[in-house]
Design a protein around this motif. Structure first.
Motif, mmCIF file in Angstrom:
data_model
loop_
_atom_site.group_PDB
_atom_site.id
_atom_site.type_symbol
_atom_site.label_atom_id
_atom_site.label_comp_id
_atom_site.label_asym_id
_atom_site.label_seq_id
_atom_site.Cartn_x
_atom_site.Cartn_y
_atom_site.Cartn_z
ATOM 1 N N THR A 98 12.877 4.469 -39.761
ATOM 2 C CA THR A 98 11.482 4.890 -40.311
ATOM 3 C C THR A 98 11.290 4.241 -41.774
ATOM 4 O OG1 THR A 98 11.719 7.173 -39.168
ATOM 5 C CG2 THR A 98 10.005 6.891 -41.032
ATOM 6 N N LEU A 99 10.138 3.723 -41.890
ATOM 7 C CA LEU A 99 9.778 3.138 -43.245
ATOM 8 C C LEU A 99 8.825 4.032 -43.818
ATOM 9 C CD1 LEU A 99 9.424 1.120 -45.456
ATOM 10 C CD2 LEU A 99 7.698 -0.171 -44.131
ATOM 11 N N TYR A 100 8.995 4.877 -45.016
ATOM 12 C CA TYR A 100 7.985 5.452 -45.844
ATOM 13 C C TYR A 100 7.322 4.947 -46.784
ATOM 14 C CZ TYR A 100 10.484 9.599 -43.591
ATOM 15 O OH TYR A 100 10.968 10.462 -42.636
ATOM 16 N N LEU A 101 6.258 4.964 -46.903
ATOM 17 C CA LEU A 101 5.352 4.301 -47.830
ATOM 18 C C LEU A 101 4.554 5.073 -48.710
ATOM 19 C CD1 LEU A 101 3.631 1.325 -45.708
ATOM 20 C CD2 LEU A 101 5.780 1.086 -47.090
ATOM 21 N N LEU A 102 4.740 5.060 -49.847
ATOM 22 C CA LEU A 102 3.903 5.870 -50.905
ATOM 23 C C LEU A 102 2.738 4.949 -51.601
ATOM 24 C CD1 LEU A 102 7.127 6.993 -52.859
ATOM 25 C CD2 LEU A 102 5.774 7.946 -50.857
ATOM 26 N N ASP A 103 1.755 5.848 -51.979
ATOM 27 C CA ASP A 103 0.588 5.109 -52.497
ATOM 28 C C ASP A 103 0.571 5.098 -54.150
ATOM 29 O OD1 ASP A 103 -0.948 4.169 -50.228
ATOM 30 O OD2 ASP A 103 -1.613 6.317 -49.835
ATOM 31 N N GLY A 104 -0.405 4.586 -54.599
ATOM 32 C CA GLY A 104 -0.528 4.513 -56.209
ATOM 33 C C GLY A 104 -1.003 5.832 -56.708
ATOM 34 N N ALA A 105 -1.347 5.940 -58.013
ATOM 35 C CA ALA A 105 -1.855 7.212 -58.559
ATOM 36 C C ALA A 105 -3.209 7.722 -58.168
ATOM 37 C CB ALA A 105 -1.879 7.105 -60.234
ATOM 38 N N GLU A 106 -4.161 6.844 -57.944
ATOM 39 C CA GLU A 106 -5.315 7.229 -57.323
ATOM 40 C C GLU A 106 -5.654 6.917 -56.000
ATOM 41 O OE1 GLU A 106 -8.491 5.209 -59.580
ATOM 42 O OE2 GLU A 106 -8.439 6.471 -61.130
#
Length: 345
Positions: A98-106
Motif C-alpha cells: 500500500t502507498l499512502y499519499l498525503l496532501d498539502g495544507a489547503e
C-alpha cells in the motif's frame, strides 16, 4: 482568523501571518466529479464490519468505478469519520503493498466540498493503472501537519493524525484489502515534513518515504516559522499543536534531528525540491519559486545531516521547480523505482 493568542505571542503570529501571505501559494481548487449513481455503499470490501481494538473501523465505502472507491474510516482517536480515496492494485490475485499519499495544507476536501488531491491534480490514476500497489489518499487533515496535537483547536478541531496513520488506519486497510503488509508514504509541501515524521514515529511501518517540497526543520527557523504560518493561515492556533513557541515538543517533533533521522535508516528515502531559479529554458518561475527556494535550503540542510549520519537517501533538486503539483507529480514518478523495490513489487 480565530487565533486566540494574546500579548507578545499575538504579535509574533501577526508576523507569521504576514509571512504566510507572502509565501503560501497553492493551486486553484477544482470541483470533484460527482460519484456515479451506480455507486454502492457497504460496511467493508467484503461486506463485514472491520474494527480496530480501540473502536476505529471502516464505516462504509462508496464505489466509484472498477478501480476506485471512496472510503470512510472512523477514527477513535479523533472521534470522527475520515474520508480517503482508494485505488486498487492492477493485479488483485495476491496480497499487494500500500502507498499512502498525503496532501498539502489547503488540499483534500475543502470547506465547500470541493477536492484538490493527488487524484485531481496529477496523473496518479493512469500512472498506477499497471502497478501492483494499492493507493490510499487522505482527504482530510488540512493545516494539521498530520501530527498528534496537544490540544483540540477551536477551528481545526481534534487532530490525532500520527495515531490514525500509524496505528488505526493501516490495520484496517490490511484487513479490508488483504494487503502484503508493506507500506510506503509520500507527502507534498506541509505533508512532506509529515511523511518523514510519521515514518520516524513508527519504525518498520513504512518501507519507503517520499518528501516533496518540505521544510523538515520544525524546531528551528525558518522551518518553525513556516509551520506556524501554515497552521495560522488555516485559522488554527499553532500553540495547540506542540505547545507554546519554543516548547520542547517543537524540537521533539522535528524530523531533521539526529535522534529522529536515525529511525529512517534502512528506509528508501526520496526527497525533492525546486531550486526556485530559472529552469533549463532560462524561464524564472513566479511566486511559487520564491517559496521553493526556501524549501531547497531546508532540503540541503537535511541532506547534510543524512550524509553526516551515513543514512542513504536520494535528493533531487529540480531547476526552476515551483511549489506546485506538476513538480510533485514529476517527483512521484522519479521516486517510484525505489518505492517499488522497497515494497517488493
Amino acid at each position: 482568523m480565530n487565533v486566540h493568542i494574546r500579548g507578545t505571542i499575538g504579535l509574533r503570529l501577526v508576523t507569521v501571518l504576514r509571512f504566510a501571505a507572502a509565501v503560501l501559494t497553492f493551486a486553484a481548487v477544482p470541483i470533484l466529479a460527482p460519484v456515479s449513481a451506480s455507486a454502492v455503499r457497504a460496511p467493508a470490501a467484503d461486506g463485514s464490519r472491520l474494527d480496530h481494538p480501540d473502536g476505529s473501523h471502516l464505516d462504509h465505502t462508496v464505489r466509484i468505478d472498477d478501480r476506485r472507491s471512496r472510503l470512510y474510516v472512523y477514527s477513535a482517536a479523533m472521534r470522527r469519520v475520515i474520508a480517503l480515496d482508494f485505488i486498487r492494485a492492477a493485479d488483485t490475485g495476491a496480497p499487494r503493498p500500500t502507498l499512502y499519499l498525503l496532501d498539502g495544507a489547503e488540499d483534500g476536501i475543502g470547506w465547500d466540498g470541493t477536492e484538490t488531491s493527488w487524484e485531481t491534480k496529477t496523473d496518479l490514476i493512469p500512472f498506477t493503472a499497471d502497478k501492483n500497489v494499492n493507493v490510499v489518499t487522505v482527504l482530510d487533515g488540512r493545516y494539521s501537519y498530520y501530527t498528534d496535537w496537544q490540544s483540540d483547536d477551536p477551528v481545526l478541531g481534534r487532530n490525532r493524525w500520527t495515531t490514525f496513520l500509524t496505528r488505526e488506519l493501516p490495520p484496517i486497510i490490511d484487513a479490508a484489502y488483504d494487503t502484503s503488509g508493506r507500506n510506503a508514504i509520500a507527502g507534498v509541501s506541509m505533508s512532506a515534513t509529515s511523511a518523514l515524521a510519521l515514518a520516524e514515529s513508527a519504525p518498520g511501518l513504512y518501507a519507503a518515504v517520499g518528501s516533496f517540497s518540505g521544510c523538515a526543520q520544525t524546531g528551528a527557523d525558518p522551518g518553525r516559522r513556516y509551520v506556524q504560518a501554515v497552521v495560522a493561515s488555516g485559522g488554527g492556533n499553532p500553540w495547540n499543536m506542540w505547545g507554546p513557541d519554543g516548547s520542547p515538543a517543537w524540537t521533539a517533533n522535528d524530523p531533521s534531528t539526529d535522534a529522529n533521522l536515525r529511525a529512517l535508516r534502512g528506509v528508501d528515502l526520496y526527497l525533492s525540491a525546486g531550486t526556485g531559479g530559472p529552469d533549463a529554458a532560462g524561464v524564472t518561475p513566479p511566486a511559487g519559486g520564491m517559496l521553493e527556494s526556501v524549501v531547497a535550503t531546508c532540503t540541503r540542510k537535511l541532506q547534510a545531516s543524512t550524509t553526516r549520519l551515513g543514512i542513504p537517501a536520494t535528493f533531487q533538486y529540480v531547476p526552476g521547480g515551483q511549489h506546485s503539483w506538476p513538480y510533485w507529480q514529476q517527483s512521484l514518478h522519479a521516486a517510484w523505482p525505489g518505492f517499488a523495490r522497497a515494497l517488493g513489487i
